[in-house]
Structures are given as structure tokens and as C-alpha cells.
Design a protein around this motif. Structure first.
Motif, PDB file in Angstrom:
ATOM      1  N   PRO A 101       0.818  -1.226   0.000  1.00 44.25           N
ATOM      2  CA  PRO A 101       0.000   0.000   0.000  1.00 44.25           C
ATOM      3  C   PRO A 101       0.851   1.275   0.000  1.00 44.25           C
ATOM      4  CG  PRO A 101      -0.753  -1.513   1.699  1.00 44.25           C
ATOM      5  CD  PRO A 101       0.503  -2.082   1.137  1.00 44.25           C
ATOM      6  N   PHE A 102       1.991   1.226   0.665  1.00 43.67           N
ATOM      7  CA  PHE A 102       2.871   2.394   0.718  1.00 43.67           C
ATOM      8  C   PHE A 102       3.602   2.585  -0.613  1.00 43.67           C
ATOM      9  CE2 PHE A 102       2.345   0.676   4.983  1.00 43.67           C
ATOM     10  CZ  PHE A 102       1.750   1.772   5.597  1.00 43.67           C
ATOM     11  N   ALA A 103       3.881   1.490  -1.290  1.00 48.23           N
ATOM     12  CA  ALA A 103       4.488   1.579  -2.622  1.00 48.23           C
ATOM     13  C   ALA A 103       3.522   2.249  -3.593  1.00 48.23           C
ATOM     14  CB  ALA A 103       4.863   0.189  -3.118  1.00 48.23           C
ATOM     15  N   LYS A 104       2.242   1.922  -3.484  1.00 51.84           N
ATOM     16  CA  LYS A 104       1.253   2.548  -4.354  1.00 51.84           C
ATOM     17  C   LYS A 104       1.201   4.059  -4.134  1.00 51.84           C
ATOM     18  CE  LYS A 104      -1.757  -1.440  -4.885  1.00 51.84           C
ATOM     19  NZ  LYS A 104      -3.093  -1.999  -4.630  1.00 51.84           N
ATOM     20  N   GLN A 105       1.383   4.482  -2.895  1.00 54.03           N
ATOM     21  CA  GLN A 105       1.382   5.919  -2.613  1.00 54.03           C
ATOM     22  C   GLN A 105       2.613   6.598  -3.210  1.00 54.03           C
ATOM     23  OE1 GLN A 105      -1.514   6.957  -1.489  1.00 54.03           O
ATOM     24  NE2 GLN A 105      -1.988   4.776  -1.381  1.00 54.03           N
ATOM     25  N   HIS A 106       3.744   5.902  -3.167  1.00 58.49           N
ATOM     26  CA  HIS A 106       4.946   6.457  -3.799  1.00 58.49           C
ATOM     27  C   HIS A 106       4.766   6.554  -5.314  1.00 58.49           C
ATOM     28  CE1 HIS A 106       8.067   7.367  -0.929  1.00 58.49           C
ATOM     29  NE2 HIS A 106       7.767   6.282  -0.240  1.00 58.49           N
ATOM     30  N   PHE A 107       4.116   5.581  -5.917  1.00 59.29           N
ATOM     31  CA  PHE A 107       3.866   5.643  -7.360  1.00 59.29           C
ATOM     32  C   PHE A 107       2.913   6.790  -7.689  1.00 59.29           C
ATOM     33  CE2 PHE A 107       4.811   0.850  -7.421  1.00 59.29           C
ATOM     34  CZ  PHE A 107       6.160   1.086  -7.607  1.00 59.29           C
ATOM     35  N   LYS A 108       1.929   7.049  -6.810  1.00 57.35           N
ATOM     36  CA  LYS A 108       1.031   8.187  -7.006  1.00 57.35           C
ATOM     37  C   LYS A 108       1.822   9.492  -6.930  1.00 57.35           C
ATOM     38  CE  LYS A 108      -2.438   8.153  -4.238  1.00 57.35           C
ATOM     39  NZ  LYS A 108      -3.317   8.336  -3.076  1.00 57.35           N
ATOM     40  N   LEU A 109       2.717   9.585  -5.940  1.00 57.05           N
ATOM     41  CA  LEU A 109       3.552  10.775  -5.816  1.00 57.05           C
ATOM     42  C   LEU A 109       4.489  10.922  -7.009  1.00 57.05           C
ATOM     43  CD1 LEU A 109       4.343  10.626  -2.014  1.00 57.05           C
ATOM     44  CD2 LEU A 109       3.256  12.535  -3.188  1.00 57.05           C
ATOM     45  N   ALA A 110       4.951   9.809  -7.552  1.00 57.88           N
ATOM     46  CA  ALA A 110       5.846   9.863  -8.712  1.00 57.88           C
ATOM     47  C   ALA A 110       5.134  10.435  -9.925  1.00 57.88           C
ATOM     48  CB  ALA A 110       6.389   8.470  -9.028  1.00 57.88           C
ATOM     49  N   SER A 111       3.874  10.079 -10.105  1.00 51.20           N
ATOM     50  CA  SER A 111       3.141  10.611 -11.261  1.00 51.20           C
ATOM     51  C   SER A 111       2.917  12.114 -11.137  1.00 51.20           C
ATOM     52  CB  SER A 111       1.811   9.882 -11.434  1.00 51.20           C
ATOM     53  OG  SER A 111       0.917  10.217 -10.405  1.00 51.20           O
ATOM     54  N   VAL A 112       2.639  12.578  -9.923  1.00 51.57           N
ATOM     55  CA  VAL A 112       2.453  14.015  -9.724  1.00 51.57           C
ATOM     56  C   VAL A 112       3.797  14.735  -9.806  1.00 51.57           C
ATOM     57  CG1 VAL A 112       1.658  15.787  -8.120  1.00 51.57           C
ATOM     58  CG2 VAL A 112       0.412  13.663  -8.325  1.00 51.57           C
ATOM     59  N   ALA A 113       4.855  14.110  -9.294  1.00 50.13           N
ATOM     60  CA  ALA A 113       6.179  14.738  -9.328  1.00 50.13           C
ATOM     61  C   ALA A 113       6.706  14.856 -10.753  1.00 50.13           C
ATOM     62  CB  ALA A 113       7.163  13.942  -8.474  1.00 50.13           C
ATOM     63  N   LEU A 114       6.258  14.004 -11.641  1.00 53.40           N
ATOM     64  CA  LEU A 114       6.720  14.071 -13.024  1.00 53.40           C
ATOM     65  C   LEU A 114       6.005  15.177 -13.797  1.00 53.40           C
ATOM     66  CD1 LEU A 114       8.621  12.830 -15.083  1.00 53.40           C
ATOM     67  CD2 LEU A 114       6.771  11.304 -15.754  1.00 53.40           C
ATOM     68  N   LEU A 115       4.699  15.271 -13.644  1.00 51.00           N
ATOM     69  CA  LEU A 115       3.896  16.268 -14.380  1.00 51.00           C
ATOM     70  C   LEU A 115       2.917  16.952 -13.423  1.00 51.00           C
ATOM     71  CD1 LEU A 115       3.068  14.036 -17.471  1.00 51.00           C
ATOM     72  CD2 LEU A 115       4.772  15.860 -17.374  1.00 51.00           C
ATOM     73  N   PRO A 116       3.363  17.913 -12.618  1.00 53.60           N
ATOM     74  CA  PRO A 116       2.467  18.504 -11.617  1.00 53.60           C
ATOM     75  C   PRO A 116       1.510  19.565 -12.156  1.00 53.60           C
ATOM     76  CG  PRO A 116       4.614  19.493 -11.431  1.00 53.60           C
ATOM     77  CD  PRO A 116       4.730  18.407 -12.469  1.00 53.60           C
ATOM     78  N   PHE A 117       1.878  20.249 -13.235  1.00 58.63           N
ATOM     79  CA  PHE A 117       1.029  21.316 -13.751  1.00 58.63           C
ATOM     80  C   PHE A 117      -0.186  20.722 -14.446  1.00 58.63           C
ATOM     81  CE2 PHE A 117       5.095  23.366 -13.290  1.00 58.63           C
ATOM     82  CZ  PHE A 117       4.762  24.602 -12.780  1.00 58.63           C
ATOM     83  N   GLY A 118      -1.363  21.256 -14.133  1.00 57.05           N
ATOM     84  CA  GLY A 118      -2.596  20.775 -14.743  1.00 57.05           C
ATOM     85  C   GLY A 118      -3.204  19.596 -14.012  1.00 57.05           C
ATOM     86  N   ARG A 119      -2.741  19.323 -12.803  1.00 61.41           N
ATOM     87  CA  ARG A 119      -3.311  18.218 -12.002  1.00 61.41           C
ATOM     88  C   ARG A 119      -3.898  18.784 -10.717  1.00 61.41           C
ATOM     89  NH1 ARG A 119      -1.448  12.574 -12.325  1.00 61.41           N
ATOM     90  NH2 ARG A 119      -0.557  12.347 -14.375  1.00 61.41           N
ATOM     91  N   ASP A 120      -4.946  18.147 -10.254  1.00 64.37           N
ATOM     92  CA  ASP A 120      -5.592  18.502  -8.995  1.00 64.37           C
ATOM     93  C   ASP A 120      -5.606  17.287  -8.085  1.00 64.37           C
ATOM     94  OD1 ASP A 120      -6.178  21.153  -9.665  1.00 64.37           O
ATOM     95  OD2 ASP A 120      -8.059  20.568 -10.621  1.00 64.37           O
ATOM     96  N   ILE A 121      -5.599  17.540  -6.785  1.00 69.17           N
ATOM     97  CA  ILE A 121      -5.687  16.477  -5.798  1.00 69.17           C
ATOM     98  C   ILE A 121      -7.112  16.486  -5.253  1.00 69.17           C
ATOM     99  CG2 ILE A 121      -4.830  15.632  -3.592  1.00 69.17           C
ATOM    100  CD1 ILE A 121      -2.216  17.193  -4.244  1.00 69.17           C
ATOM    101  N   VAL A 122      -7.771  15.333  -5.340  1.00 72.21           N
ATOM    102  CA  VAL A 122      -9.148  15.217  -4.861  1.00 72.21           C
ATOM    103  C   VAL A 122      -9.244  14.012  -3.937  1.00 72.21           C
ATOM    104  CG1 VAL A 122     -10.165  16.332  -6.887  1.00 72.21           C
ATOM    105  CG2 VAL A 122      -9.845  13.869  -6.883  1.00 72.21           C
ATOM    106  N   LYS A 123     -10.323  14.001  -3.136  1.00 73.17           N
ATOM    107  CA  LYS A 123     -10.561  12.845  -2.262  1.00 73.17           C
ATOM    108  C   LYS A 123     -11.001  11.667  -3.116  1.00 73.17           C
ATOM    109  CE  LYS A 123     -11.415  15.265   1.909  1.00 73.17           C
ATOM    110  NZ  LYS A 123     -11.804  15.034   3.265  1.00 73.17           N
ATOM    111  N   ASP A 124     -10.585  10.496  -2.691  1.00 74.46           N
ATOM    112  CA  ASP A 124     -10.868   9.260  -3.433  1.00 74.46           C
ATOM    113  C   ASP A 124     -12.321   8.879  -3.388  1.00 74.46           C
ATOM    114  OD1 ASP A 124      -9.886   7.374  -5.076  1.00 74.46           O
ATOM    115  OD2 ASP A 124      -8.991   6.144  -3.522  1.00 74.46           O
TER     116      ASP A 124
END
Length: 124
Positions: A101-124
Motif C-alpha cells: 500500500p505504501f508503494a502505491k502511494q509512492h507511485f502516485k507521488l511519482a506521477s504528480v512529481a513528473l507532471l504537476p502542472f494541470g493536475r488537482d488532488i481530490v478525495k478518493d
């Protein structure tokens, strides 16, 4: 389950990652040119503090060409290295069952860290 995951994440490193992103945001916001990048690293700090129960979505109302140009500049300046760091930590955590589960969170952070502009964070 999200609350428990967030508590464990926070205690075992999430707070340190969030502090690092917040410090880099403050440094970037000291210059006029760095303010848009500082805002994006604040977004990463917010997500890295409590990532469970949140997801990132592409904002359809983003600035289009400007977001694309800023994402390219972000990647060239250092976004690729931030993303690779999260991918490496995610791969290491994925080796254990309890770390998935923690690896999945790192992968989520990796996607935002790669392309942060034009993305929003919302509740699941």
C-alpha cells in the motif's frame, strides 16, 4: 483503513518528505520566476503528508499550452529526478507484502512529481 495508512505513513517518513517539499517550496517562492514551481511543490507537500484516500486527476480547465511548457521545464530542471526517487522507494516497498500500500502511494507521488502542472488532488 485510510486513516491507519495515513498515520503509519506520517510517522515513518511522510512528515520528512512533506517538510522537504515545503522547504523547497519556500525557497522557490523567494523568486518571481520560481513561484509557479513553488506552488506545485506545495501541492506535492500536501499530498505527501497524508496520501491515503486521495487521488490526482487531470484538470480539464488547465491552461493547455502553458501547462505543457511548464511541465517540460519542470521535467528538465529536476522533476524527473524527484519522480525517479519515488519510483525507487515504491519498488523497494513493493518487495514486501506489508509495503505494497505504501508503494502505491509512492507511485502516485511519482506521477504528480513528473507532471504537476494541470493536475488537482481530490478525495478518493
Amino acid at each position: 483503513m485510510n486513516t491507519l495508512g495515513n498515520i503509519i505513513w506520517f510517522i515513518f517518513g511522510g512528515i520528512f518528505v512533506a517538510i522537504e517539499y515545503a522547504i523547497s517550496s519556500l525557497i522557490l517562492c523567494l523568486t518571481i520566476i520560481g513561484i509557479p514551481f513553488g506552488v506545485q511543490t506545495f501541492k506535492l507537500a500536501k499530498l505527501s503528508l497524508f496520501p491515503f484516500g486521495k487521488k490526482t486527476v487531470v484538470n480539464e480547465k488547465s491552461d493547455g499550452c502553458l501547462s505543457l511548457a511548464m511541465n517540460i521545464l519542470w521535467i528538465l530542471v529536476g522533476g524527473i529526478w524527484i519522480s525517479i526517487t519515488h519510483i525507487v522507494f515504491g519498488a523497494i516497498l513493493f518487495l514486501t507484502i506489508i509495503g505494497i500500500p505504501f508503494a502505491k502511494q509512492h507511485f502516485k507521488l511519482a506521477s504528480v512529481a513528473l507532471l504537476p502542472f494541470g493536475r488537482d488532488i481530490v478525495k478518493d
